[in-house]
Motif scaffolding. Structure first.
Motif, PDB file in Angstrom:
ATOM      1  N   ILE A 258      20.707  18.729  -0.296  1.00 37.65           N
ATOM      2  CA  ILE A 258      19.868  18.091   0.723  1.00 37.65           C
ATOM      3  C   ILE A 258      20.352  16.663   1.006  1.00 37.65           C
ATOM      4  CG2 ILE A 258      17.506  17.318   1.243  1.00 37.65           C
ATOM      5  CD1 ILE A 258      16.915  19.935  -0.734  1.00 37.65           C
ATOM      6  N   ARG A 259      20.739  15.945  -0.049  1.00 35.06           N
ATOM      7  CA  ARG A 259      21.303  14.601   0.154  1.00 35.06           C
ATOM      8  C   ARG A 259      22.614  14.689   0.932  1.00 35.06           C
ATOM      9  NH1 ARG A 259      18.915  13.897  -4.771  1.00 35.06           N
ATOM     10  NH2 ARG A 259      17.253  12.368  -4.689  1.00 35.06           N
ATOM     11  N   ALA A 260      23.400  15.706   0.623  1.00 40.14           N
ATOM     12  CA  ALA A 260      24.683  15.898   1.308  1.00 40.14           C
ATOM     13  C   ALA A 260      24.462  16.173   2.793  1.00 40.14           C
ATOM     14  CB  ALA A 260      25.449  17.051   0.669  1.00 40.14           C
ATOM     15  N   LEU A 261      23.406  16.932   3.111  1.00 37.35           N
ATOM     16  CA  LEU A 261      23.093  17.244   4.509  1.00 37.35           C
ATOM     17  C   LEU A 261      22.726  15.970   5.275  1.00 37.35           C
ATOM     18  CD1 LEU A 261      22.495  19.475   6.706  1.00 37.35           C
ATOM     19  CD2 LEU A 261      20.117  19.257   6.008  1.00 37.35           C
ATOM     20  N   ALA A 262      21.862  15.139   4.678  1.00 36.85           N
ATOM     21  CA  ALA A 262      21.441  13.893   5.337  1.00 36.85           C
ATOM     22  C   ALA A 262      22.646  12.988   5.594  1.00 36.85           C
ATOM     23  CB  ALA A 262      20.404  13.172   4.486  1.00 36.85           C
ATOM     24  N   ASP A 263      23.555  12.955   4.630  1.00 41.05           N
ATOM     25  CA  ASP A 263      24.749  12.109   4.770  1.00 41.05           C
ATOM     26  C   ASP A 263      25.686  12.640   5.843  1.00 41.05           C
ATOM     27  OD1 ASP A 263      26.283   9.819   3.585  1.00 41.05           O
ATOM     28  OD2 ASP A 263      27.768  11.398   3.281  1.00 41.05           O
ATOM     29  N   LEU A 264      25.678  13.959   6.038  1.00 43.29           N
ATOM     30  CA  LEU A 264      26.561  14.596   7.017  1.00 43.29           C
ATOM     31  C   LEU A 264      26.129  14.315   8.463  1.00 43.29           C
ATOM     32  CD1 LEU A 264      28.757  16.955   7.610  1.00 43.29           C
ATOM     33  CD2 LEU A 264      26.777  18.458   7.634  1.00 43.29           C
ATOM     34  N   LEU A 265      24.830  14.156   8.671  1.00 40.42           N
ATOM     35  CA  LEU A 265      24.303  14.064  10.034  1.00 40.42           C
ATOM     36  C   LEU A 265      24.782  12.803  10.756  1.00 40.42           C
ATOM     37  CD1 LEU A 265      20.641  15.264   9.403  1.00 40.42           C
ATOM     38  CD2 LEU A 265      22.588  16.588  10.200  1.00 40.42           C
TER      39      LEU A 265
END
Length: 358
Positions: A56-63
């Motif tokens: 989930i942290r990785a997703l936020a960073d990807l956006l």
């Protein structure tokens, strides 16, 4: 106004989304919710230590970064009235120029012991009475607007607080009322809950409010386990170097998400397919119409993710279990279907063969 960014060396390095091995169901559900937040969030249930928080942290960073009104505690959108605080809307109506800045998409972690005041925000009654102003102290819902709100161990959270979160996620607004003073602000976020089934399930009524339900299991294949351990070790030893190896893939996925968001409104879901989706929901005895709506939205989102404009039967097949499995329970003591019932009914309605289980 230019965005103020921390120097690259001091910015916290996050494990890259594209480097995460396995857990395809969870990754797909998260990406679809980012493309269309109206899907209604995702509940991730699975074993401990399977990378839920990391993903989930990785997703936020990807956006990609979003444009926000500068110095606004609600991350207000500079041109969309539905995502503006009352103060920003007033400035727009009075033609006062807005200062804007670019900002990383927020990922707000909700602590288990959070109070309702901490989540929703509080009104300073003394200041309101003495100075005649609506003194509002924003909470976590304000911070999460236009971002991701993550609740770990959501099944241990107080039911009342879960209700508050789900209401805000569904309506897109948070309202705080106290002593006759009422304040509301936009609260549009992707709600992600995670939990371990061993610690108890959510009530079916609350589960139904989550758009999707992803199940994750500990990886069993030794070779894959070794790969995951090696990756984690490489990342911990030199995070910047590890992230550089995945930068091209990260950029490509980010671009794919941006294009999918733009394409979403052009995606067409044929009437006959919509009827069959509802036929499956009806045959499975799904209460209400939320299952039908979410499946329609998710099918369009996965089509947009792949850069197409016409939903296929296969698109529906890939999202249907995610959208329906948690809506089948009528008895709170019954466990959630792994997906067999949904796939069996899908195959029957769509005229496909059910694969035999050995």
């Amino acid at each position: 106004m230019t965005a103020i960014q921390a120097p690259p060396k001091t910015r916290r390095v996050v494990f890259p989304f594209t480097a995460i091995v396995g857990q395809e169901e969870m990754k797909l559900a998260l990406l679809l919710n980012v493309i269309d937040p109206k899907i209604g969030g995702v509940m991730i249930m699975g074993d401990r230590g399977t990378g839920k928080s990391t993903t989930i942290r990785a997703l936020a960073d990807l956006l990609p970064e979003i444009e926000v009104v500068a110095n606004d505690p609600f991350n207000s959108h500079p041109s969309d009235p539905d995502m503006m605080s009352d103060e920003v809307r007033r400035q727009v109506e009075e033609n006062i120029p807005l200062q804007t800045t670019q900002k990383k998409v927020m990922m707000v972690d909700l602590p288990l012991g959070a109070t309702e005041d901490r989540v929703c925000g509080t009104i300073d009654i003394e200041k309101a009475l003495s100075e005649g102003v609506k003194a509002f102290e924003p909470g976590l819902l304000a911070k999460a607007n236009r971002g991701i709100l993550y609740v770990d161990e959501v099944n241990l959270l107080d039911d009342h607080l879960v209700d508050v979160l789900l209401d805000s996620a569904a309506s897109g607004w948070n309202t705080v009322e106290r002593e006759g003073i009422s304040i509301r602000h936009p609260a549009q976020f992707v709600l992600v809950g995670s939990g371990n089934p061993e610690e108890g399930e959510l009530r079916p009524q609350l589960l139904d409010r989550f758009g999707m339900h992803a199940e994750i299991r500990t990886v069993k294949e030794p070779a894959l386990r070794v790969k995951i351990v090696e990756q984690r070790s490489d990342f911990d030893q030199n995070p910047a170097k590890f992230c550089d190896q995945y930068q091209t893939e990260q950029d490509a996925l980010q671009e794919k998400l941006i294009q999918a968001q733009q394409l979403l409104n052009e995606v067409n879901l044929d009437y006959d397919l919509r009827v069959k989706i509802s036929e499956v929901c009806s045959a499975l005895d799904v209460d209400g119409l939320r299952g039908d709506i979410v499946t329609n939205r998710a099918a369009k989102a996965i089509t947009a993710l792949e850069g197409r404009k016409e939903v296929t039967v296969d698109d529906i097949r890939r999202v249907m279990t995610l959208c329906l499995r948690h809506r089948l329970r009528k008895d709170p003591l019954e466990s959630i279907d792994s997906g067999y019932k949904v796939q069996k009914e899908f195959n029957r309605v769509f005229g496909l063969e059910t694969p035999r289980t050995e």
